[in-house]
Scaffold this motif. Structure first.
Motif, PDB file in Angstrom:
ATOM      1  N   ALA A 103      69.106  19.752  28.863  1.00 35.24           N
ATOM      2  CA  ALA A 103      69.569  18.444  29.349  1.00 35.24           C
ATOM      3  C   ALA A 103      68.373  17.506  29.339  1.00 35.24           C
ATOM      4  O   ALA A 103      67.710  17.312  30.354  1.00 35.24           O
ATOM      5  CB  ALA A 103      70.153  18.579  30.750  1.00 35.24           C
ATOM      6  N   PRO A 104      68.077  16.916  28.168  1.00 35.63           N
ATOM      7  CA  PRO A 104      66.827  16.163  28.024  1.00 35.63           C
ATOM      8  C   PRO A 104      66.781  14.886  28.855  1.00 35.63           C
ATOM      9  O   PRO A 104      67.792  14.218  29.056  1.00 35.63           O
ATOM     10  CB  PRO A 104      66.763  15.839  26.534  1.00 35.63           C
ATOM     11  CG  PRO A 104      68.141  16.016  26.021  1.00 35.63           C
ATOM     12  CD  PRO A 104      68.848  16.953  26.945  1.00 35.63           C
ATOM     13  N   LEU A 105      65.584  14.612  29.328  1.00 37.28           N
ATOM     14  CA  LEU A 105      65.328  13.333  29.989  1.00 37.28           C
ATOM     15  C   LEU A 105      65.353  12.232  28.941  1.00 37.28           C
ATOM     16  O   LEU A 105      64.865  12.422  27.823  1.00 37.28           O
ATOM     17  CB  LEU A 105      63.948  13.344  30.654  1.00 37.28           C
ATOM     18  CG  LEU A 105      63.744  14.285  31.831  1.00 37.28           C
ATOM     19  CD1 LEU A 105      62.272  14.297  32.224  1.00 37.28           C
ATOM     20  CD2 LEU A 105      64.619  13.865  32.992  1.00 37.28           C
ATOM     21  N   ASP A 106      65.861  11.089  29.299  1.00 36.44           N
ATOM     22  CA  ASP A 106      65.818   9.936  28.405  1.00 36.44           C
ATOM     23  C   ASP A 106      64.588   9.112  28.787  1.00 36.44           C
ATOM     24  O   ASP A 106      64.628   8.290  29.696  1.00 36.44           O
ATOM     25  CB  ASP A 106      67.089   9.094  28.545  1.00 36.44           C
ATOM     26  CG  ASP A 106      67.117   7.927  27.575  1.00 36.44           C
ATOM     27  OD1 ASP A 106      66.212   7.836  26.714  1.00 36.44           O
ATOM     28  OD2 ASP A 106      68.049   7.107  27.684  1.00 36.44           O
ATOM     29  N   THR A 107      63.480   9.402  28.117  1.00 33.47           N
ATOM     30  CA  THR A 107      62.214   8.741  28.436  1.00 33.47           C
ATOM     31  C   THR A 107      61.885   7.617  27.470  1.00 33.47           C
ATOM     32  O   THR A 107      60.959   6.852  27.716  1.00 33.47           O
ATOM     33  CB  THR A 107      61.056   9.756  28.398  1.00 33.47           C
ATOM     34  OG1 THR A 107      60.949  10.264  27.063  1.00 33.47           O
ATOM     35  CG2 THR A 107      61.289  10.901  29.376  1.00 33.47           C
ATOM     36  N   GLY A 108      62.613   7.559  26.357  1.00 37.18           N
ATOM     37  CA  GLY A 108      62.304   6.573  25.336  1.00 37.18           C
ATOM     38  C   GLY A 108      61.175   7.006  24.419  1.00 37.18           C
ATOM     39  O   GLY A 108      60.825   6.285  23.494  1.00 37.18           O
ATOM     40  N   LEU A 141      58.458  20.960  27.053  1.00 35.54           N
ATOM     41  CA  LEU A 141      59.029  19.953  26.165  1.00 35.54           C
ATOM     42  C   LEU A 141      60.248  20.512  25.432  1.00 35.54           C
ATOM     43  O   LEU A 141      61.295  19.865  25.359  1.00 35.54           O
ATOM     44  CB  LEU A 141      57.972  19.489  25.152  1.00 35.54           C
ATOM     45  CG  LEU A 141      58.432  18.509  24.083  1.00 35.54           C
ATOM     46  CD1 LEU A 141      58.832  17.183  24.718  1.00 35.54           C
ATOM     47  CD2 LEU A 141      57.318  18.299  23.059  1.00 35.54           C
ATOM     48  N   MET A 142      60.126  21.733  24.902  1.00 35.30           N
ATOM     49  CA  MET A 142      61.238  22.321  24.155  1.00 35.30           C
ATOM     50  C   MET A 142      62.407  22.678  25.078  1.00 35.30           C
ATOM     51  O   MET A 142      63.563  22.478  24.707  1.00 35.30           O
ATOM     52  CB  MET A 142      60.774  23.549  23.372  1.00 35.30           C
ATOM     53  CG  MET A 142      59.865  23.211  22.209  1.00 35.30           C
ATOM     54  SD  MET A 142      60.516  21.918  21.116  1.00 35.30           S
ATOM     55  CE  MET A 142      62.064  22.628  20.601  1.00 35.30           C
ATOM     56  N   LEU A 143      62.118  23.182  26.267  1.00 33.46           N
ATOM     57  CA  LEU A 143      63.199  23.482  27.202  1.00 33.46           C
ATOM     58  C   LEU A 143      63.965  22.203  27.533  1.00 33.46           C
ATOM     59  O   LEU A 143      65.195  22.183  27.533  1.00 33.46           O
ATOM     60  CB  LEU A 143      62.656  24.134  28.474  1.00 33.46           C
ATOM     61  CG  LEU A 143      63.702  24.545  29.504  1.00 33.46           C
ATOM     62  CD1 LEU A 143      64.660  25.575  28.930  1.00 33.46           C
ATOM     63  CD2 LEU A 143      63.020  25.077  30.754  1.00 33.46           C
ATOM     64  N   ASP A 144      63.243  21.128  27.764  1.00 32.41           N
ATOM     65  CA  ASP A 144      63.884  19.842  28.039  1.00 32.41           C
ATOM     66  C   ASP A 144      64.715  19.399  26.833  1.00 32.41           C
ATOM     67  O   ASP A 144      65.879  19.034  26.971  1.00 32.41           O
ATOM     68  CB  ASP A 144      62.834  18.790  28.377  1.00 32.41           C
ATOM     69  CG  ASP A 144      63.462  17.452  28.707  1.00 32.41           C
ATOM     70  OD1 ASP A 144      63.968  17.301  29.836  1.00 32.41           O
ATOM     71  OD2 ASP A 144      63.480  16.576  27.816  1.00 32.41           O
TER      72      ASP A 144
END
Length: 192
Positions: A167-172, A160-163
């Protein structure tokens, strides 16, 4: 040389910034001196070898990520259930997010540990001790879940922190929602 803990911590904090901003390959005594605003040679006086510097950074990361004892004491008066467990995990994520330099430096050290046995030893020892402390805390607090669940949470929070930091996923989903979902899916209802 007389021991100056404040200067030592300041140099370690500068080293954390260097790691976060320049990566492990950019971590030199001179780069730490520049980041700390100290005269050339100061970092090497406190940490003669690069391994000494790495060990000091690992220790300082642990200090900076440690929970506030007052907050832990306040939470521990709550019911020992999944909700309290989730609150503790949200606090871990909050501390990791509060200072991205610390989290990024930790990830840099983890990557460098794949290349350097000395880094792997220093970081591995700290990570294992931290994991064991988490397992003991969870057990002593009467919280749900055991060793396997704590390991799964470590893996999940690391991802979770690496994301979040890269380059974070846009999951909402907000980070608190993700942590709550981890708890709901990883802790069986019978663990309450």
């Amino acid at each position: 040389m007389a021991r100056n803990d404040a200067r030592r911590a300041s140099l370690a904090d500068a080293g954390i910034r260097v790691l976060a901003e320049a990566g492990a390959r950019g971590l030199t005594h001179r780069a730490v001196d520049i980041a700390a605003g100290t005269p050339k040679g100061t970092a090497s006086n406190y940490f003669p070898r690069r391994d000494d510097l790495i060990a000091a950074l690992v220790t300082r990361i642990g200090e900076r990520l440690a929970p506030d004892p007052a907050a832990v004491a306040a939470e521990s008066s709550s019911l020992q259930d999944r909700a309290l467990f989730a609150a503790y995990l949200r606090d871990v994520v909050r501390r990791l997010r509060a200072d991205p330099h610390v989290s990024l430096a930790l990830f840099e050290l983890r990557i460098e540990s794949a290349r350097s046995p000395a880094v792997a030893m220093a970081l591995g020892k700290w990570r294992q001790e931290s994991f064991e402390a988490d397992v003991d805390f969870n057990e002593n607090a009467g919280l749900p879940g055991g060793r396997a669940e704590i390991a799964l949470f470590h893996y999940a929070i690391d991802g979770l922190m690496l994301d979040h930091l890269t380059a974070p996923l846009d999951t909402g989903l907000g980070l608190d929602e993700v942590v709550d979902e981890f708890v709901n899916r990883l802790l069986p209802r019978s663990a309450e």
